[in-house]
Scaffold this motif. Structure first.
Motif, PDB file in Angstrom:
ATOM      1  N   VAL A 101       3.236  -1.491  -5.047  1.00 38.02           N
ATOM      2  CA  VAL A 101       2.101  -2.395  -4.863  1.00 38.02           C
ATOM      3  C   VAL A 101       0.928  -1.833  -5.661  1.00 38.02           C
ATOM      4  O   VAL A 101       0.509  -0.687  -5.437  1.00 38.02           O
ATOM      5  CB  VAL A 101       1.725  -2.522  -3.373  1.00 38.02           C
ATOM      6  N   PRO A 102       0.390  -2.615  -6.599  1.00 39.51           N
ATOM      7  CA  PRO A 102      -0.759  -2.127  -7.379  1.00 39.51           C
ATOM      8  C   PRO A 102      -1.968  -1.841  -6.480  1.00 39.51           C
ATOM      9  O   PRO A 102      -2.184  -2.523  -5.479  1.00 39.51           O
ATOM     10  CB  PRO A 102      -1.070  -3.292  -8.329  1.00 39.51           C
ATOM     11  N   GLU A 103      -2.721  -0.836  -6.852  1.00 41.74           N
ATOM     12  CA  GLU A 103      -3.926  -0.456  -6.090  1.00 41.74           C
ATOM     13  C   GLU A 103      -4.852  -1.654  -5.879  1.00 41.74           C
ATOM     14  O   GLU A 103      -5.488  -1.773  -4.841  1.00 41.74           O
ATOM     15  CB  GLU A 103      -4.681   0.655  -6.821  1.00 41.74           C
ATOM     16  N   SER A 104      -4.931  -2.520  -6.887  1.00 43.14           N
ATOM     17  CA  SER A 104      -5.856  -3.656  -6.802  1.00 43.14           C
ATOM     18  C   SER A 104      -5.458  -4.655  -5.709  1.00 43.14           C
ATOM     19  O   SER A 104      -6.276  -5.462  -5.288  1.00 43.14           O
ATOM     20  CB  SER A 104      -5.942  -4.368  -8.153  1.00 43.14           C
ATOM     21  N   TYR A 105      -4.221  -4.624  -5.234  1.00 42.17           N
ATOM     22  CA  TYR A 105      -3.775  -5.539  -4.182  1.00 42.17           C
ATOM     23  C   TYR A 105      -4.170  -5.047  -2.785  1.00 42.17           C
ATOM     24  O   TYR A 105      -4.255  -5.838  -1.851  1.00 42.17           O
ATOM     25  CB  TYR A 105      -2.258  -5.681  -4.221  1.00 42.17           C
ATOM     26  N   ILE A 106      -4.385  -3.751  -2.634  1.00 39.04           N
ATOM     27  CA  ILE A 106      -4.578  -3.159  -1.314  1.00 39.04           C
ATOM     28  C   ILE A 106      -5.777  -3.737  -0.556  1.00 39.04           C
ATOM     29  O   ILE A 106      -5.660  -4.010   0.634  1.00 39.04           O
ATOM     30  CB  ILE A 106      -4.614  -1.618  -1.410  1.00 39.04           C
ATOM     31  N   GLY A 110      -3.804  -5.038   2.316  1.00 39.42           N
ATOM     32  CA  GLY A 110      -3.741  -3.869   3.181  1.00 39.42           C
ATOM     33  C   GLY A 110      -2.783  -2.834   2.609  1.00 39.42           C
ATOM     34  O   GLY A 110      -2.129  -3.050   1.596  1.00 39.42           O
ATOM     35  N   GLU A 111      -2.717  -1.709   3.274  1.00 35.91           N
ATOM     36  CA  GLU A 111      -1.841  -0.629   2.823  1.00 35.91           C
ATOM     37  C   GLU A 111      -0.386  -1.068   2.934  1.00 35.91           C
ATOM     38  O   GLU A 111       0.027  -1.612   3.964  1.00 35.91           O
ATOM     39  CB  GLU A 111      -2.050   0.629   3.675  1.00 35.91           C
ATOM     40  N   PRO A 112       0.397  -0.836   1.898  1.00 36.76           N
ATOM     41  CA  PRO A 112       1.816  -1.187   1.979  1.00 36.76           C
ATOM     42  C   PRO A 112       2.563  -0.204   2.876  1.00 36.76           C
ATOM     43  O   PRO A 112       2.069   0.898   3.157  1.00 36.76           O
ATOM     44  CB  PRO A 112       2.286  -1.053   0.526  1.00 36.76           C
ATOM     45  N   LEU A 113       3.723  -0.604   3.315  1.00 36.83           N
ATOM     46  CA  LEU A 113       4.567   0.306   4.077  1.00 36.83           C
ATOM     47  C   LEU A 113       4.963   1.481   3.182  1.00 36.83           C
ATOM     48  O   LEU A 113       5.119   1.328   1.975  1.00 36.83           O
ATOM     49  CB  LEU A 113       5.846  -0.409   4.541  1.00 36.83           C
ATOM     50  N   THR A 114       5.145   2.624   3.787  1.00 38.43           N
ATOM     51  CA  THR A 114       5.662   3.765   3.035  1.00 38.43           C
ATOM     52  C   THR A 114       7.173   3.595   2.886  1.00 38.43           C
ATOM     53  O   THR A 114       7.792   2.779   3.598  1.00 38.43           O
ATOM     54  CB  THR A 114       5.380   5.086   3.766  1.00 38.43           C
ATOM     55  N   LEU A 115       7.773   4.370   2.005  1.00 36.06           N
ATOM     56  CA  LEU A 115       9.222   4.304   1.835  1.00 36.06           C
ATOM     57  C   LEU A 115       9.923   4.665   3.140  1.00 36.06           C
ATOM     58  O   LEU A 115      10.924   4.039   3.513  1.00 36.06           O
ATOM     59  CB  LEU A 115       9.677   5.222   0.702  1.00 36.06           C
ATOM     60  N   GLU A 116       9.409   5.630   3.852  1.00 33.15           N
ATOM     61  CA  GLU A 116       9.995   6.031   5.136  1.00 33.15           C
ATOM     62  C   GLU A 116       9.874   4.913   6.170  1.00 33.15           C
ATOM     63  O   GLU A 116      10.786   4.689   6.965  1.00 33.15           O
ATOM     64  CB  GLU A 116       9.360   7.325   5.642  1.00 33.15           C
ATOM     65  N   GLU A 117       8.760   4.193   6.175  1.00 37.65           N
ATOM     66  CA  GLU A 117       8.592   3.074   7.114  1.00 37.65           C
ATOM     67  C   GLU A 117       9.588   1.956   6.808  1.00 37.65           C
ATOM     68  O   GLU A 117      10.161   1.362   7.724  1.00 37.65           O
ATOM     69  CB  GLU A 117       7.153   2.548   7.067  1.00 37.65           C
ATOM     70  N   TYR A 118       9.795   1.668   5.519  1.00 36.01           N
ATOM     71  CA  TYR A 118      10.833   0.689   5.138  1.00 36.01           C
ATOM     72  C   TYR A 118      12.199   1.154   5.621  1.00 36.01           C
ATOM     73  O   TYR A 118      12.978   0.392   6.178  1.00 36.01           O
ATOM     74  CB  TYR A 118      10.890   0.508   3.621  1.00 36.01           C
ATOM     75  N   ARG A 119      12.518   2.432   5.376  1.00 32.34           N
ATOM     76  CA  ARG A 119      13.831   2.962   5.748  1.00 32.34           C
ATOM     77  C   ARG A 119      14.063   2.844   7.255  1.00 32.34           C
ATOM     78  O   ARG A 119      15.101   2.378   7.704  1.00 32.34           O
ATOM     79  CB  ARG A 119      13.961   4.428   5.309  1.00 32.34           C
TER      80      ARG A 119
END
Length: 167
Positions: A101-106, A110-119
């Motif tokens: 997710v590009p910084e400009s979208y945040i 909002g903050e994207p899920l982390t890879l661990e949260e997706y997992r």
């Protein structure tokens, strides 16, 4: 245990269902008449989820309704667009690839899920970024054969992208 639902008061589908669907696909391939080519192979199934491209708008007063490709929903249970999922065929292992997710979208998303949260949420073995497909499948796992869905999806009308760009 994670669940998928469409909001409060709706049925909660356990993510274990999607794990079991992936396991059934793995076993079906291994037990098919051509199963010998899948056992102890350097192969993987690679599925492309629905894309957000079809819904791009230059207008700010409307929202699009995204619906995941049914086969991807069946296998991974993901609701987000622009994902890929892989099932390794030499051993049962599932990998989800998510877009950066590009910084400009945040500020807007909002903050994207982390890879661990997706997992943890989708109950897969690994999660990496889409731009790492080649590194993970090609280099880490030495995948030589990709089994993909190719052509136009009769439900969504979407055409699968060329996987050669990923590997």
């Amino acid at each position: 245990m994670s669940f998928a639902s469409c909001g409060k008061g709706t049925y909660q589908v356990p993510m274990k269902l999607h794990f079991e669907n992936r396991k059934r696909l793995f076993e079906k391939l291994h037990n098919s008449p051509q199963g010998h080519q899948f056992k102890n192979t350097e192969g993987a199934v690679l599925l492309q989820g629905g894309t957000s491209e079809r819904f791009a708008k230059y207008d700010t007063d409307g929202e699009f309704i995204f619906r995941q490709e049914s086969f991807f929903q069946w296998a991974f249970g993901c609701k987000e667009p622009d994902l890929y999922g892989s099932i390794l065929l030499s051993k049962f292992r599932s990998i989800l690839f998510v877009p950066r997710v590009p910084e400009s979208y945040i500020p807007f998303l909002g903050e994207p899920l982390t890879l661990e949260e997706y997992r943890a949420h989708y109950e897969v073995d690994e999660v990496h970024y889409v731009d790492q497909v080649k590194e993970i499948l090609g280099e880490k796992y030495q995948i030589k054969n990709l089994y993909v869905i190719k052509g136009v999806n009769s439900d969504s009308g979407s055409e699968s992208l060329p996987y050669s760009a990923l590997i």
